[in-house]
Enzyme design. Structure first.
Site, PDB file in Angstrom:
ATOM      1  N   GLU A  24       0.824  -1.214   0.000  1.00 53.15           N
ATOM      2  CA  GLU A  24       0.000   0.000   0.000  1.00 53.15           C
ATOM      3  C   GLU A  24       0.858   1.264   0.000  1.00 53.15           C
ATOM      4  O   GLU A  24       2.076   1.218   0.240  1.00 53.15           O
ATOM      5  CB  GLU A  24      -0.931   0.007   1.219  1.00 53.15           C
ATOM      6  CG  GLU A  24      -0.202   0.104   2.552  1.00 53.15           C
ATOM      7  CD  GLU A  24      -1.040   0.772   3.645  1.00 53.15           C
ATOM      8  OE1 GLU A  24      -1.481   1.917   3.453  1.00 53.15           O
ATOM      9  OE2 GLU A  24      -1.224   0.125   4.699  1.00 53.15           O
ATOM     10  N   LYS A 158      -3.660  -1.765  15.027  1.00 56.80           N
ATOM     11  CA  LYS A 158      -2.930  -0.830  15.871  1.00 56.80           C
ATOM     12  C   LYS A 158      -3.619  -0.679  17.215  1.00 56.80           C
ATOM     13  O   LYS A 158      -4.849  -0.639  17.282  1.00 56.80           O
ATOM     14  CB  LYS A 158      -2.885   0.543  15.194  1.00 56.80           C
ATOM     15  CG  LYS A 158      -1.877   0.624  14.081  1.00 56.80           C
ATOM     16  CD  LYS A 158      -2.194   1.758  13.144  1.00 56.80           C
ATOM     17  CE  LYS A 158      -3.395   1.395  12.270  1.00 56.80           C
ATOM     18  NZ  LYS A 158      -3.693   2.402  11.268  1.00 56.80           N
TER      19      LYS A 158
HETATM   20  N1  PSU Z   1      -0.986   1.643   9.597  1.00 55.01           N
HETATM   21  C1  PSU Z   1       0.073   2.492   9.687  1.00 55.01           C
HETATM   22  N2  PSU Z   1       0.047   3.623   8.979  1.00 55.01           N
HETATM   23  C2  PSU Z   1      -0.992   3.930   8.155  1.00 55.01           C
HETATM   24  C3  PSU Z   1      -2.118   3.047   8.055  1.00 55.01           C
HETATM   25  C4  PSU Z   1      -2.049   1.909   8.803  1.00 55.01           C
HETATM   26  O1  PSU Z   1       1.014   2.239  10.415  1.00 55.01           O
HETATM   27  O2  PSU Z   1      -0.945   4.993   7.509  1.00 55.01           O
HETATM   28  C5  PSU Z   1      -3.233   3.372   7.110  1.00 55.01           C
HETATM   29  C6  PSU Z   1      -3.578   2.138   6.250  1.00 55.01           C
HETATM   30  O3  PSU Z   1      -3.542   2.539   4.900  1.00 55.01           O
HETATM   31  C7  PSU Z   1      -4.982   1.793   6.669  1.00 55.01           C
HETATM   32  C8  PSU Z   1      -5.517   3.147   7.017  1.00 55.01           C
HETATM   33  O4  PSU Z   1      -5.702   1.156   5.654  1.00 55.01           O
HETATM   34  O5  PSU Z   1      -4.453   3.736   7.733  1.00 55.01           O
HETATM   35  C9  PSU Z   1      -6.790   3.111   7.820  1.00 55.01           C
HETATM   36  O6  PSU Z   1      -7.353   4.374   7.836  1.00 55.01           O
HETATM   37  P1  PSU Z   1      -8.876   4.571   8.309  1.00 55.01           P
HETATM   38  O7  PSU Z   1      -8.897   4.203   9.753  1.00 55.01           O
HETATM   39  O8  PSU Z   1      -9.156   6.029   8.066  1.00 55.01           O
HETATM   40  O9  PSU Z   1      -9.709   3.657   7.462  1.00 55.01           O
END
Ligand code: PSU
Ligand code: MN
Length: 302
Positions: A24, A158
């Protein structure tokens, strides 16, 4: 015609049924600061190559979904500060408008599937945020795992999220969650979330057998493989929880909402841990890329 462009090496690998791993780009644009972001992206690609697979970093560049980025494009993306963070809701919008955007887990899964790639490595997935019973903030990553047939290798959810609720939603959606090499579900920076993973696998081959069995049973959707960070890089949950509480309280006071929440918390936590969370984040994603590569290699050997 699909607005999808494969790099030459990704196209060649897919045509020859050689192993490919999707990666990604939101982690590059919104997850880490420059220049750690591009250095990490390069290390991650190298980790995939090291085990004999081809890396395919995915992003939308000027409205084109690019699968496999050359180093110049990756470097430019890593330095751009105003790119869209794209999930299922806005991937097509970025294509229609001809703009540049990085892909989250959800959008990367969609693009990988369109390209014919079935294994994907990332750091951590989005999930159910703490306080979701009030904010309703649940990442679109979870629904994507339910519908799109891509195996996602991550280091768990996370710990800024509500991990028990994230696990409940994944179960409700019918997404298999496997821990690799241990019983405990990892929690991104920490090897143990305190929860037991629903399923366990100890080798890439076991995972491939499971994936084949799901296919035989005509089961759609993705699989989540959680891979604990190497012990020497982990930050224990008790310590992370202190920093997370601080960052969450500050985010609340600052009025951060929507898709800004995850990037905001991640960058604040890097400060609160004096950069240790960043080093840990880099180590875990490199490790995940290696495991994803091994799964892709095992799959193409069948
Ligand atoms: N984990 C990280 N850094 C990130 C993300 C996850 O350490 O930038 C990103 C991933 O792309 C994940 C997104 O899909 O955050 C999720 O965002 P949201 O909670 O807005 O869906
Ligand atoms: Mn959200």
């Amino acid at each position: 015609m699909l607005p999808l462009v494969l790099s030459d090496d990704v196209a060649a690998a897919l045509a020859a049924k050689r192993p490919v791993v999707a990666l990604e780009s939101t982690i590059v644009t919104h997850g880490m600061p420059w220049p750690d972001n591009v250095e990490t992206a390069r290390r991650v690609e190298a980790a995939v190559r090291e085990v004999g697979a081809v890396p395919a970093t995915i992003a939308v560049i000027d409205g084109v979904i690019r699968v496999g980025l050359d180093d110049a494009t990756l470097t430019a993306l890593a330095q751009t500060t105003d790119v869209m963070k794209l999930s299922r809701a806005d991937l097509a919008y970025a294509v229609a408008r001809g703009v540049t955007g990085s892909t989250t887990v959800a959008a990367t899964m969609i693009a990988a599937h369109l390209a014919g790639i079935s294994v994907f490595a990332t750091g951590g997935i989005g999930g159910v945020h703490r306080g979701a019973e009030l904010s309703f903030d649940i990442s679109a990553d979870l629904q994507e795992l339910a519908r799109t047939p891509v195996t996602v290798v991550c280091a768990g959810a996370k710990a800024i999220l509500d991990i028990p609720k994230t696990l409940e939603v994944l179960e409700t959606l019918g997404v298999p969650v496997m821990a690799f090499g241990q019983d405990a579900l990892p929690a991104f920076w920490s090897r143990d979330s305190g929860l037991t993973a629903p399923l366990r696998a100890d080798t890439p081959e076991e995972i491939v057998t499971f994936l084949d069995t799901r296919k035989t049973l005509s089961m759609g959707g993705g699989v989540l493989v959680t891979h604990p960070v190497a012990a020497e890089h982990e930050i224990p949950l008790s310590e992370m929880n202190r920093h997370i509480e601080t960052a969450l309280a500050e985010a609340h006071t600052a009025g951060v909402t929507g898709k800004d929440v995850t990037p905001w918390l991640l960058s604040r936590i890097v400060e609160l841990t004096d950069g240790r969370s960043l080093a840990c984040n880099q180590a875990l994603i490199v490790g995940n890329a290696g495991l994803a590569g091994q799964i892709a290699v095992a799959q193409s050997a069948r």
